[in-house]
Design a protein around this motif. Structure first.
Motif, short mmCIF file in Angstrom:
data_model
loop_
_atom_site.label_atom_id
_atom_site.label_comp_id
_atom_site.label_asym_id
_atom_site.label_seq_id
_atom_site.Cartn_x
_atom_site.Cartn_y
_atom_site.Cartn_z
N CYS A 112 0.84 -1.19 0.00
CA CYS A 112 0.00 0.00 0.00
C CYS A 112 0.88 1.25 0.00
N HIS A 116 -3.67 4.38 2.05
CA HIS A 116 -4.04 3.61 3.23
C HIS A 116 -5.51 3.78 3.60
N GLN A 117 -6.07 4.95 3.37
CA GLN A 117 -7.49 5.15 3.67
C GLN A 117 -8.36 4.28 2.77
N CYS A 119 -7.42 1.62 1.12
CA CYS A 119 -7.12 0.23 1.42
C CYS A 119 -7.91 -0.24 2.65
N SER A 120 -7.88 0.57 3.68
CA SER A 120 -8.60 0.23 4.92
C SER A 120 -10.10 0.16 4.69
N THR A 121 -10.61 1.08 3.88
CA THR A 121 -12.05 1.09 3.59
C THR A 121 -12.48 -0.21 2.94
N LEU A 124 -12.31 -3.16 5.51
CA LEU A 124 -13.41 -3.09 6.48
C LEU A 124 -14.75 -3.41 5.80
N LEU A 147 -4.30 1.32 11.66
CA LEU A 147 -4.11 -0.07 11.24
C LEU A 147 -4.02 -0.98 12.47
N ASN A 150 -7.31 -1.57 14.12
CA ASN A 150 -8.15 -2.55 13.43
C ASN A 150 -7.65 -3.98 13.61
N TRP A 152 -4.59 -5.12 12.70
CA TRP A 152 -3.72 -5.52 11.61
C TRP A 152 -2.25 -5.45 12.02
#
Length: 222
Positions: A112, A116-117, A119-121, A124, A147, A150, A152
């Protein structure tokens, strides 16, 4: 020693997870019979034919001969610095690979860059239950904190050789059950990365080996 992610075979590691794709896996598996593999579609390589590439990928995930040696899906993810013109396809391809990882019970090894936003979206949204590792970690604390929140993990590589790098500073404070080590595309032996990590964390080689081994046992099905 365990090398979580390498583009080269590392004879200094007891366990090495080599990067492969559907075109290279057979040759690499024959050439390096003791290696394990992560297999995926890198965001740099996502093009208009990504759905065909995904089909080829799943063929290997279903082959009994490779099931014991493919222990992660990746590296996959998003990258805003390379292949930017195909970013929407990157997102679609990453989403499909997340679903493949869930289907086959494989952890995700994530590349990534500047995304990152997004990717995280996606992670999730798909309610990912398999372990997740962001590889080649060397980012700001403000990116790291969500991260970790969450649940990770991150994998550190050659950035640790610079004690003033973000990676060099963060490996001291990050929860030890979230740490992995790798060489990525560097030809350095993993022992160099372990040595740097030991020095920064102020722990012995045997203690670091135990930490990484415990984390690895939770990461994959070996």
């Amino acid at each position: 020693m365990i090398n979580l992610h390498s583009h080269h075979f590392d004879p200094s590691a007891e366990v090495v997870v080599m990067q492969a794709d559907s075109d290279s896996l057979v040759q690499l598996a024959e050439r390096f019979p003791t290696a394990y593999f992560s297999i995926g579609i890198h965001p740099w390589n996502v093009g208009s034919d990504y759905e065909v590439c995904l089909q080829k990928l799943e063929v290997f995930l279903n082959k009994p001969d490779f099931k014991s040696r493919i222990i992660a899906l990746g590296e996959c993810g998003l990258d805003k610095l390379r292949n930017q013109e195909n970013f929407s396809k990157q997102e679609a391809c990453f989403s499909k690979q997340i679903m493949l990882a869930e289907k086959h019970g494989l952890p995700l090894l994530i590349h990534c860059v500047k995304a990152h936003q997004e990717c995280s979206t996606l992670l999730l949204k798909e309610k990912v239950s398999v372990p997740i590792v962001f590889h080649g970690w060397n980012n700001r604390e403000t990116i790291l904190a969500p991260l970790l929140k969450n649940g990770w993990n991150v994998s550190f590589g050659s950035a640790l050789l610079n004690k003033n790098s973000k990676a060099g500073q963060q490996i001291v404070t990050i929860p030890r059950d979230r740490i992995f080590l790798e060489t990525d595309d560097s030809e350095l032996p993993i022992e160099k990365i372990y040595s740097a990590a030991e020095h920064l964390m102020g722990i012995s080689h045997s203690e670091l080996q135990k930490i990484i081994a415990r984390n690895f046992s939770k990461f994959c099905r070996l």
